[in-house]
Motif scaffolding. Structure first.
Motif, short mmCIF file in Angstrom:
data_model
loop_
_atom_site.label_atom_id
_atom_site.label_comp_id
_atom_site.label_asym_id
_atom_site.label_seq_id
_atom_site.Cartn_x
_atom_site.Cartn_y
_atom_site.Cartn_z
N GLY A 3 0.81 -1.20 0.00
CA GLY A 3 0.00 0.00 0.00
C GLY A 3 0.85 1.25 0.00
O GLY A 3 2.07 1.20 -0.10
N PRO A 4 0.19 2.41 0.14
CA PRO A 4 0.91 3.67 0.11
C PRO A 4 1.78 3.85 1.35
O PRO A 4 1.54 3.22 2.38
N PRO A 5 2.77 4.73 1.26
CA PRO A 5 3.61 4.99 2.43
C PRO A 5 2.74 5.50 3.58
O PRO A 5 1.76 6.19 3.36
N CYS A 6 3.11 5.15 4.79
CA CYS A 6 2.27 5.54 5.92
C CYS A 6 2.79 6.74 6.70
O CYS A 6 2.04 7.41 7.37
N VAL A 7 4.10 7.05 6.60
CA VAL A 7 4.66 8.14 7.40
C VAL A 7 5.32 9.17 6.48
O VAL A 7 6.11 8.83 5.61
N LEU A 8 4.96 10.44 6.74
CA LEU A 8 5.54 11.57 6.02
C LEU A 8 6.32 12.42 7.00
O LEU A 8 5.81 12.77 8.07
N PHE A 57 -1.27 9.82 3.93
CA PHE A 57 -0.44 9.31 5.02
C PHE A 57 -1.25 9.10 6.28
O PHE A 57 -2.21 9.80 6.55
N ASP A 58 -0.82 8.13 7.07
CA ASP A 58 -1.45 7.84 8.36
C ASP A 58 -0.80 8.63 9.49
O ASP A 58 -1.41 8.82 10.54
N ALA A 59 0.44 9.05 9.29
CA ALA A 59 1.17 9.76 10.34
C ALA A 59 2.11 10.77 9.71
O ALA A 59 2.66 10.53 8.63
N LEU A 111 -9.74 15.42 7.33
CA LEU A 111 -8.68 15.05 6.40
C LEU A 111 -7.31 14.96 7.08
O LEU A 111 -6.31 14.71 6.42
N ALA A 112 -7.28 15.17 8.38
CA ALA A 112 -6.00 15.13 9.09
C ALA A 112 -5.62 13.69 9.41
O ALA A 112 -6.48 12.88 9.77
N PRO A 113 -4.35 13.35 9.27
CA PRO A 113 -3.91 12.02 9.70
C PRO A 113 -4.15 11.84 11.19
O PRO A 113 -4.22 12.81 11.94
N ALA A 151 9.97 9.15 13.26
CA ALA A 151 9.42 8.55 12.04
C ALA A 151 9.50 7.02 12.11
O ALA A 151 8.56 6.33 11.73
N ALA A 152 10.61 6.50 12.61
CA ALA A 152 10.76 5.05 12.74
C ALA A 152 9.74 4.50 13.73
O ALA A 152 9.12 3.46 13.49
N ARG A 153 9.51 5.20 14.84
CA ARG A 153 8.53 4.77 15.84
C ARG A 153 7.12 4.75 15.23
O ARG A 153 6.38 3.79 15.38
N LEU A 154 6.76 5.82 14.53
CA LEU A 154 5.43 5.89 13.93
C LEU A 154 5.26 4.84 12.83
O LEU A 154 4.19 4.25 12.70
N GLN A 155 6.32 4.60 12.06
CA GLN A 155 6.23 3.59 11.01
C GLN A 155 5.99 2.21 11.63
O GLN A 155 5.16 1.45 11.15
#
Length: 161
Positions: A3-8, A57-59, A111-113, A151-155
């Motif tokens: 799926g699409p990337p989850c963290v920006l 993005f989710d996060a 529309l906010a993650p 970012a690593a934690r959220l991913q």
């Protein structure tokens, strides 16, 4: 990951306006150093475009300069899942519509993650053509490391959700 990337990781600011350029400095330090699958984006213009940027993005981990509150170079972490942006913290934008307004509008429009973490770095000088102040330049590397870890934690969190 499917799926699409989850963290920006979204770094904001204008590198031609003194300490407002700290977002670009952090982005430069993060290039090639983020976990695979985390997307890095730098923005210096239209804050309304942020809502489109983060739609998939989710996060989000966002880096932005803040008006001085007493300690230039101080890094503030604000987890918008648990707290609001402080009313006494001004995010400096060359436009009337800034980060706080973009988050509020995205939330109103649903529309906010789910997860938005802001790293605000207090600046000292926001004059056109000025370089980063010494205190803010010194904060860029520690901020980049904190953002990379966030970012690593959220991913990891998103991959197990």
């Amino acid at each position: 990951m499917s799926g699409p990337p989850c963290v920006l990781v979204l770094c904001l600011g204008n590198p031609d306006r003194g300490d407002d350029g700290v977002g670009a400095a952090v982005a430069a330090l993060l290039e090639e150093h983020l976990p695979p699958g985390v997307t890095l984006m730098a923005r210096s213009g239209d804050m309304l475009a942020l809502i489109e940027d983060w739609a998939q993005f989710d996060a989000i981990v966002c880096v932005d300069a803040a008006a001085p509150m007493g300690e230039p170079g101080r890094i503030h972490r604000i987890d918008l899942a648990h707290e609001e942006l402080p009313r006494d913290m001004a995010f400096l934008s060359s436009h009337a519509f800034g980060l706080g307004e973009a988050v509020a509008l995205a939330r109103t429009l649903d529309l906010a993650p789910r997860d938005i973490v802001v790293y605000a770095i207090e600046g000292a000088c926001f004059d056109g053509g000025a370089p980063l102040s010494a205190q803010v330049a010194a904060a860029a590397a520690p901020a980049a490391e904190r953002v990379r870890a966030e970012a690593a934690r959220l991913q990891e969190q998103e991959n197990h959700a």
